[in-house]
Each structure stands twice: as C-alpha cells, then as structure tokens.
Design a protein around this motif. Structure first.
Motif, PDB file in Angstrom:
ATOM      1  N   LYS A  27      15.932  -2.390 -61.695  1.00 18.87           N
ATOM      2  CA  LYS A  27      17.140  -2.020 -61.162  1.00 18.87           C
ATOM      3  C   LYS A  27      18.231  -1.213 -61.945  1.00 18.87           C
ATOM      4  O   LYS A  27      18.815  -0.410 -61.587  1.00 18.87           O
ATOM      5  CB  LYS A  27      17.868  -3.361 -60.730  1.00 18.87           C
ATOM      6  CG  LYS A  27      17.373  -3.918 -59.714  1.00 18.87           C
ATOM      7  CD  LYS A  27      18.096  -5.384 -59.435  1.00 18.87           C
ATOM      8  CE  LYS A  27      17.693  -5.927 -57.990  1.00 18.87           C
ATOM      9  NZ  LYS A  27      18.474  -7.330 -57.645  1.00 18.87           N
ATOM     10  N   ASP A 354      23.947   0.502 -53.773  1.00 22.57           N
ATOM     11  CA  ASP A 354      23.795  -0.538 -52.563  1.00 22.57           C
ATOM     12  C   ASP A 354      23.171  -0.106 -51.316  1.00 22.57           C
ATOM     13  O   ASP A 354      22.243  -0.650 -50.955  1.00 22.57           O
ATOM     14  CB  ASP A 354      25.208  -0.853 -52.377  1.00 22.57           C
ATOM     15  CG  ASP A 354      24.937  -2.046 -51.124  1.00 22.57           C
ATOM     16  OD1 ASP A 354      24.623  -2.980 -51.307  1.00 22.57           O
ATOM     17  OD2 ASP A 354      25.940  -1.821 -50.280  1.00 22.57           O
ATOM     18  N   GLN A 357      19.482   0.069 -52.039  1.00 25.88           N
ATOM     19  CA  GLN A 357      18.361  -1.220 -51.842  1.00 25.88           C
ATOM     20  C   GLN A 357      18.504  -1.726 -50.535  1.00 25.88           C
ATOM     21  O   GLN A 357      17.229  -2.135 -50.048  1.00 25.88           O
ATOM     22  CB  GLN A 357      19.421  -2.126 -52.773  1.00 25.88           C
ATOM     23  CG  GLN A 357      19.366  -1.858 -54.391  1.00 25.88           C
ATOM     24  CD  GLN A 357      20.184  -3.066 -54.865  1.00 25.88           C
ATOM     25  OE1 GLN A 357      19.502  -4.046 -55.195  1.00 25.88           O
ATOM     26  NE2 GLN A 357      21.498  -2.711 -55.132  1.00 25.88           N
ATOM     27  N   LYS A 358      19.322  -1.338 -49.830  1.00 25.63           N
ATOM     28  CA  LYS A 358      19.184  -1.672 -48.256  1.00 25.63           C
ATOM     29  C   LYS A 358      18.226  -0.693 -47.630  1.00 25.63           C
ATOM     30  O   LYS A 358      17.488  -1.406 -46.754  1.00 25.63           O
ATOM     31  CB  LYS A 358      20.731  -1.450 -47.530  1.00 25.63           C
ATOM     32  CG  LYS A 358      21.468  -2.534 -47.932  1.00 25.63           C
ATOM     33  CD  LYS A 358      22.894  -2.191 -47.376  1.00 25.63           C
ATOM     34  CE  LYS A 358      23.965  -3.244 -47.659  1.00 25.63           C
ATOM     35  NZ  LYS A 358      25.350  -3.169 -46.984  1.00 25.63           N
ATOM     36  N   ILE A 360      15.684   0.366 -49.074  1.00 29.44           N
ATOM     37  CA  ILE A 360      14.543   0.072 -49.557  1.00 29.44           C
ATOM     38  C   ILE A 360      13.646  -0.997 -48.769  1.00 29.44           C
ATOM     39  O   ILE A 360      12.522  -1.183 -48.335  1.00 29.44           O
ATOM     40  CB  ILE A 360      14.450  -0.364 -50.923  1.00 29.44           C
ATOM     41  CG1 ILE A 360      14.695   0.828 -52.056  1.00 29.44           C
ATOM     42  CG2 ILE A 360      13.122  -1.023 -51.545  1.00 29.44           C
ATOM     43  CD1 ILE A 360      15.032   0.629 -53.393  1.00 29.44           C
ATOM     44  N   ILE A 367      13.244  -6.373 -52.918  1.00 26.18           N
ATOM     45  CA  ILE A 367      14.323  -6.658 -54.170  1.00 26.18           C
ATOM     46  C   ILE A 367      13.926  -7.642 -54.786  1.00 26.18           C
ATOM     47  O   ILE A 367      14.063  -8.814 -54.147  1.00 26.18           O
ATOM     48  CB  ILE A 367      15.850  -6.471 -53.543  1.00 26.18           C
ATOM     49  CG1 ILE A 367      15.932  -5.472 -52.576  1.00 26.18           C
ATOM     50  CG2 ILE A 367      16.783  -6.591 -54.548  1.00 26.18           C
ATOM     51  CD1 ILE A 367      15.951  -4.115 -53.171  1.00 26.18           C
ATOM     52  N   VAL A 372      13.087  -3.425 -58.116  1.00 26.53           N
ATOM     53  CA  VAL A 372      12.465  -3.251 -56.674  1.00 26.53           C
ATOM     54  C   VAL A 372      11.421  -2.634 -56.669  1.00 26.53           C
ATOM     55  O   VAL A 372      10.904  -2.073 -57.434  1.00 26.53           O
ATOM     56  CB  VAL A 372      13.697  -2.438 -56.314  1.00 26.53           C
ATOM     57  CG1 VAL A 372      15.269  -2.676 -56.331  1.00 26.53           C
ATOM     58  CG2 VAL A 372      13.674  -0.849 -56.660  1.00 26.53           C
TER      59      VAL A 372
END
Length: 509
Positions: A27, A354, A357-358, A360, A367, A372
C-alpha cells in the motif's frame, strides 16, 4: 525489471478476451506511485509553462534556457492558475468518481464539467458549448472541429492512476469520459496516456511501458502509426532525439482538424503531441530532468507534454524518488487547492489512492492489511474510429468583416469552418442568434454567446462549421436575427475542405 512488485503464480482467464496475472504491491508503494504521478505532472506543467506554444514547428534550441527555481510552482499558482487546466479538469472527474462511485454515468461527468467556471480552450471549450446546448454526439468531429486536439490526452491521468496495472479498465472509463471532448486520434491520445499511467505500476522498463500502452490503440489508426514511428526511430537513432524530431515533422506535422493550426505552424493535434511525450519518455532514460526537458523542447504544447511525460515517469519512480530540486517547488502548495476547485495536491493523491483500491477490488483483486493484490490486464485495442474522414483542408478564405445583418461567402469544397467571435460591450450575457444557410437551405440557427477576455465563458470556439457536403461551389449566408448597437460579430477566415488533398509537383530535372 519489475520494481517493488511481487508476481504470484496465479492466472485468471476472462471470457474471450484477456489473460490476467495477479501481482502484489505494498500500500505504501502504491500510494507513493500515485502521489508521484500527480506531483510530477504539476512540476512538468510548470516547467513547460514559459514556453507553451512559443516554439511552433521548431524545436527549442539548446542555447535557449528554460528556467526553473524552487518558487516556480508557487509563481504560477499566484499569477496564472489557468496554466493548470491539465489538473483542474482532471479534478472535476476525480470528484465525480468520489461522489458517485466507479460507475458514475456519463451525464454526471458532462454536466459537472460544463458548469465549472474556469478558462477553457479548444476541444474542452467545444465540449462545454455542446453540453450546454445539448448538441450530440458531443465529441464527434461532425460537431467538433477540435475533435483531434490534445484535450483529453492531458486529462486522462486520473483514469490511469485509478487503474493500476489495468489498462483495459482505464480504456473503458476513457470511452465514457474522453468522448465528451474528442474522437478518433484525439480520443486515442487519452486512451494511450491512460494506459501509460496504468502500466507504470507494473514495470519500470520504459520501452515495455510504451510498447504495451500502444497496444490499446487500433493498428490501422494514424495515431498508432505515428507513435510506432517514434518507437522505430528511437531504435534507429537511440542517442539523437533531434533526428527523431525532424523525421516526425516531415511525416506527421500537417494539421487537418483544428482551425487554428491548419496551414499554420501551430499544432495541437493529439498524435504529434503524444509523440513528443513518447520521445521524452524514451530518450529521457528515466532521468527526471532529461525527460521533461526533451518533451518541452519538442515545442508546441510544451507545458502539457512536459506534464504528461513527467506524470508517467513520476508514477514509475514514485514521489520519494523525484529529485529534490524539483520536489522542493511543491512544498508550499501541497495543501493549497488548485484554482477553481477545492482540491489540493495532497487531497488529490488521497482521492486517487482510494479510487484505485476500489477499482482493484472491482477488477478481481484484493486489499490486505499492508498490500494489495492487483488482477493485471493484458492491453487490448479499443475500437477504430477516424475524425475528418475523406476531408482535406485546401484553402483559407479571408473574410475579416463585421457581420451587419447579412453576409454571403462562396467556396468550392465539401466542408468549411468559419472562425470568429461575438463581443458585446454593454452586456456580457448577450447571445447572438444567427442563421446559417448553405445553398439557400437553413442548416442551423445558432446561439452565439459573447467571448470574454479571460476565456471563462460559454463562447462557441468556431462560429460555424459543416462537413460532408457535395463537392461543388457553395454559397454560405449568415443572417443575424437579433442585432443590437453594442454587439459585434466578427467573421474571421474560413477553412475550406475538399475530398482530395492539395499536392505540390516539381518539374523533374
């Protein structure tokens, strides 16, 4: 070489399309790369700012200084915030994703963009006008003489940074957002840049990144051919970027669409400016200064090209490895919102982290507490489309007159663009209503808002345009329906298109 990434021995197969590979990145490293992209883009934009469109059709010679200091970024924040249109338009789209999620509808991107009060030019301004007046399809060249311009290329950064290692996912977002402004090569500029950013999370091999980003572009397009030429010339002349620049000028420097550039040294076409970005990336050898300096010294849209090349390299390197002589220029503005927005660089980096990550997770990744897992994608080409198909600029007619009631102009060709503007000294909200007739047939009753000096307005960039007419002599008629004493409509020159290009023949000796 793969930098800061662990590939896992897991293969995923999507129906009919793609082979994916799962890879892990911490991360901390993911955030550092996203931050590196945004910070470097801001630095690159600032570096090229003093020479933006001051060297058109010529490179910036070695003896010409491009000055830099630790106060450069703050200077432009204070004195010319419009320089950062590369950033503040990106921020509009980042805010839409943050507010409405990864599947935000295209209308939300369109109307959020159109209602912003910031200066815009070229395809961006055409989009604002077309959205406001419900002219569709928005970016299509039939409704947009600037469809091949650079605009989406300089605003696709957010797509690549929120799709690390997932270039096809980036292309899907670009299909939705990029077509608000552009079409054909203009759209491909944004698809390509989005893929360059996306793949900068997967490898630090710049040759590999460029080659695979180009795989998102249809091979039959001029955009693909242009960038492929740069790659090949780089192989032929690996230590001479200027030789590649000359080859590029000989083959790819004839502007077809943008009325400001046709028959002029000015060239805001996406493919040649993407070529300059590519030259910076390949000849820069991952040295930050060399990369942005070459991209800027290629000329034309020097701030945008330096910004894009810097952003991509910044993503490869990460913020922590941007040289301090450039990084120190950012410290005073990190928490200062960009003009016309409420988003600072620090906030922008956090938002993109942010969103990444969503994205991904949506794409089949995972996550974990400190890292990740990204379901990476093999790049696939987007659909083929071409602006100004069968249209070749052949003449520029000088009108240079004020419209007083009615005006007639004749031309021979299949299309035209009438340049000009509307001014009104007594009412900045005045909207001229003008009818366009071609060969006696009413084609349009246009609403033409006044143009302001600061370019924060709803003006129509080019007063009138029409393509796909039969090849013959045509009569254009303009009829001003609501004239008033303090208003002026200036008719500039007319770009004329035919169905075959001009040729220059020399006698054999």
């Amino acid at each position: 070489m793969i930098l800061g990434i662990i590939f896992l021995e897991v293969m995923f197969f999507a129906p009919a399309k793609a082979q994916s590979k799962l890879f892990a990145i911490s991360k901390e490293r993911l955030f550092d790369k996203i931050k590196g992209g945004w910070i470097a883009k801001t630095i690159g934009c600032t570096y090229g700012g003093p020479v933006e469109f001051r060297h058109n059709g010529t490179m910036i010679q070695d003896y010409t200084p491009i000055k830099w200091s630790k106060n450069s970024v703050k200077y432009y924040y204070d004195t010319f915030p419009g320089l950062y249109d590369d950033l503040y338009v990106n921020i509009v789209f980042v805010n839409v994703v943050d507010r409405l999620g990864l599947y935000a509808p295209v209308d939300s991107f369109a109307h959020s963009f159109a209602r912003m009060k910031f200066p815009l030019w070229h395809a961006n301004q055409v989009a604002r006008y077309n959205i406001t007046h419900n002219i569709k399809p928005l970016g299509c060249w039939l409704n947009n003489p600037h469809a091949d311009d650079i605009d989406y290329q300089i605003e696709a950064d957010f797509v690549g940074l929120m799709c690390p290692g997932m270039p096809n996912s980036a292309s899907k977002i670009s299909d939705k957002v990029g077509h608000l402004f552009t079409y054909g090569d203009g759209w491909y500029g944004g698809v390509y840049v989005g893929a360059l950013y996306s793949l900068s999370f997967s490898s630090d091999d710049m040759d590999w990144i460029v080659k695979n980003a180009l795989a998102t572009i249809p091979t039959q397009s001029d955009f693909y051919a242009c960038i492929k030429d740069v790659i090949n010339w780089h192989k032929m002349y690996p230590n001479d970027w200027k030789r590649t620049w000359f080859e590029l000028q000989k083959k790819w420097s004839s502007e077809v669409g943008c009325p400001d550039g046709v028959f002029e040294p000015f060239d805001i076409d996406a493919k040649i400016n993407s070529a300059y970005v590519t030259m910076g990336l390949l000849y820069g050898h991952k040295d930050f200064y060399t990369t942005i300096d070459i991209a800027a010294r290629c000329g034309q849209d020097a701030d945008c090209n330096a910004a894009t090349s810097a952003g991509i390299l910044g993503t490869v390197l990460g913020y922590s490895k941007i040289p301090e002589r450039f990084r120190e220029s950012i410290y005073d503005v990190m928490d200062r919102p960009f003009a016309y927005t409420d988003v600072s660089l620090n906030k922008l980096c956090k938002l993109s982290f942010d969103h990444a990550q969503k994205q991904i997770v949506v794409n089949g990744g995972k996550i974990e507490s400190n890292r990740v897992l990204i379901n990476s994608e093999r790049p696939l080409p987007v659909r083929y489309e071409k602006s100004f198909l069968g249209h070749y600029p052949v003449d520029k007619l000088v009108v240079n007159a004020m419209l007083t009631g009615e005006k007639n102009v004749n031309f021979v060709g299949i299309g035209f663009v009438q340049r000009g503007y509307v001014k009104c000294s007594g009412n900045s909200n005045y909207v001229a209503k003008v009818e366009l007739y071609v060969d006696g047939k009413l084609l349009e009753t246009a609403n033409l808002p006044t143009a302001s000096d600061d370019c924060i307005d709803n003006r129509r960039v080019d007063l009138f345009y029409h393509y796909q007419l039969p090849l013959k002599e045509h009569k254009i008629e303009y009829r001003w329906l609501n004239p008033q004493n303090d208003a002026q409509i200036y008719l500039g020159d007319i770009i004329v298109y035919s169905d075959h290009p001009n040729t220059t023949l020399y006698k054999n000796r």
